[in-house]
Design an enzyme around this catalytic site. Structure first.
Site, mmCIF file in Angstrom:
data_model
loop_
_atom_site.group_PDB
_atom_site.id
_atom_site.type_symbol
_atom_site.label_atom_id
_atom_site.label_comp_id
_atom_site.label_asym_id
_atom_site.label_seq_id
_atom_site.Cartn_x
_atom_site.Cartn_y
_atom_site.Cartn_z
ATOM 1 N N ASP A 6 0.083 26.961 43.673
ATOM 2 C CA ASP A 6 -0.836 27.576 42.897
ATOM 3 C C ASP A 6 -0.591 28.785 42.212
ATOM 4 O O ASP A 6 -1.099 29.640 41.598
ATOM 5 C CB ASP A 6 -2.324 27.849 43.587
ATOM 6 C CG ASP A 6 -2.145 28.978 44.992
ATOM 7 O OD1 ASP A 6 -1.058 29.216 45.062
ATOM 8 O OD2 ASP A 6 -3.149 29.048 45.373
ATOM 9 N N CYS A 48 -19.973 12.176 45.023
ATOM 10 C CA CYS A 48 -21.023 13.287 45.129
ATOM 11 C C CYS A 48 -22.394 12.840 45.156
ATOM 12 O O CYS A 48 -23.221 13.438 45.919
ATOM 13 C CB CYS A 48 -20.739 14.435 44.403
ATOM 14 S SG CYS A 48 -19.328 15.524 44.730
ATOM 15 N N CYS A 96 -25.820 14.960 45.348
ATOM 16 C CA CYS A 96 -25.643 16.123 46.369
ATOM 17 C C CYS A 96 -25.450 17.297 45.459
ATOM 18 O O CYS A 96 -24.464 17.424 44.715
ATOM 19 C CB CYS A 96 -24.894 15.789 47.281
ATOM 20 S SG CYS A 96 -24.493 17.164 48.574
ATOM 21 N N CYS A 116 -23.335 22.246 47.793
ATOM 22 C CA CYS A 116 -22.308 23.319 47.524
ATOM 23 C C CYS A 116 -22.933 24.410 46.472
ATOM 24 O O CYS A 116 -22.894 25.430 46.765
ATOM 25 C CB CYS A 116 -21.227 22.651 46.951
ATOM 26 S SG CYS A 116 -21.231 21.692 45.373
ATOM 27 N N CYS A 155 -18.322 35.319 41.951
ATOM 28 C CA CYS A 155 -17.669 34.659 43.022
ATOM 29 C C CYS A 155 -16.950 35.657 44.104
ATOM 30 O O CYS A 155 -16.480 36.525 43.713
ATOM 31 C CB CYS A 155 -16.459 33.665 42.587
ATOM 32 S SG CYS A 155 -15.655 32.774 43.896
ATOM 33 N N CYS A 187 -19.253 27.396 49.695
ATOM 34 C CA CYS A 187 -19.647 26.060 49.257
ATOM 35 C C CYS A 187 -18.759 24.797 49.672
ATOM 36 O O CYS A 187 -19.369 23.825 49.749
ATOM 37 C CB CYS A 187 -19.176 26.033 47.722
ATOM 38 S SG CYS A 187 -17.342 26.569 47.503
ATOM 39 N N CYS A 206 -20.257 21.201 52.153
ATOM 40 C CA CYS A 206 -20.025 20.013 51.546
ATOM 41 C C CYS A 206 -20.077 18.892 52.904
ATOM 42 O O CYS A 206 -19.283 18.929 53.674
ATOM 43 C CB CYS A 206 -18.583 20.069 51.075
ATOM 44 S SG CYS A 206 -17.970 18.252 50.209
#
Length: 225
Positions: free
Chosen positions: A103, A157, A160, A163, A183, A213, A217
């Protein structure tokens, strides 16, 4: 060429990337893998499980799980090198002519991982693997080899939104959209400055990063070792 979301420019205008101007500057490279690694025919995407468990510092404060072990960039780099050696034995020296990425590079990791069949993109914008949930760190090898693509995973998902509801600061205004300006991970890792006063009380015990989040999950409640 990866798909350009119709709201990408709107997000930038709304300030959702916050101070991460590099996202706009490297946008074209992230959308076009050939710009990152000319000659690429296939991208092999690897997932490294984030093995840490919830942890609180002795003096108070929580740290995101991925940061509790050795620097994952170094671990992923060595893992990709080992994988490259395996590929070279199977496909010949051309496998060593690819370019590896983590990343730190301008690569659309989650979009590539979804295309590579590792999982689907959840409402929090993270890749969700059917076994490891959202607890995967990603790495890639851009190869000059034609590989058979892996079948895609359907989005599981459903209805749902755990998150989104779990985010302490409301940084997930809609499915797949992250407002970095709200965030906790952005403000405690990426930002060079103080967060807005109105969201500081919402940080709770989070000191470095935030897993709220991810912990909410259902797909990530019991990842395998």
């Amino acid at each position: 060429m990866l798909d350009r979301s119709s709201w990408e420019e709107a997000l930038a205008e709304a300030g959702f990337p916050a101070g991460m101007d590099w996202m706009a500057k490297t946008g074209e490279v992230r959308l076009e893998p050939l710009s990152f690694a000319p000659g690429t025919r296939s991208v092999l995407v690897a997932g490294l499980p984030a093995r840490g468990k919830p942890h609180s510092l002795s003096g108070g404060g929580r740290v995101a799980r991925y940061a509790l072990t050795r620097d994952y960039h170094k671990i992923m780099k060595k893992s990709l090198e080992r994988l490259e050696s395996v590929l070279a034995r199977m496909a010949g020296p051309a496998a060593r002519q690819g370019r590896k990425a983590v990343d730190l590079h301008p690569v659309a990791e989650r979009a590539l991982a979804q295309r590579a069949g590792l999982g689907w993109i959840g409402r929090q914008g993270q890749l969700i693997h059917p076994a490891f949930g959202p607890w995967l760190l990603l790495g890639e090898i851009f190869l000059p080899l034609e590989l058979e693509p892996t079948p895609l995973h359907p989005n599981r998902c459903g209805s749902c939104r755990a998150c989104m509801d779990a985010c302490p600061t409301g940084a997930l205004p809609e499915a797949g959209v992250l407002d970095a300006g709200r965030c906790i991970s952005y403000w405690t890792i990426e930002a060079r400055g103080l967060p807005p006063r109105e969201i500081r009380p919402l940080f709770g015990e989070w000191f470095f990063g935030c897993d709220a989040c991810l912990e909410a999950c259902p797909w990530g409640t019991s990842p395998p070792p």
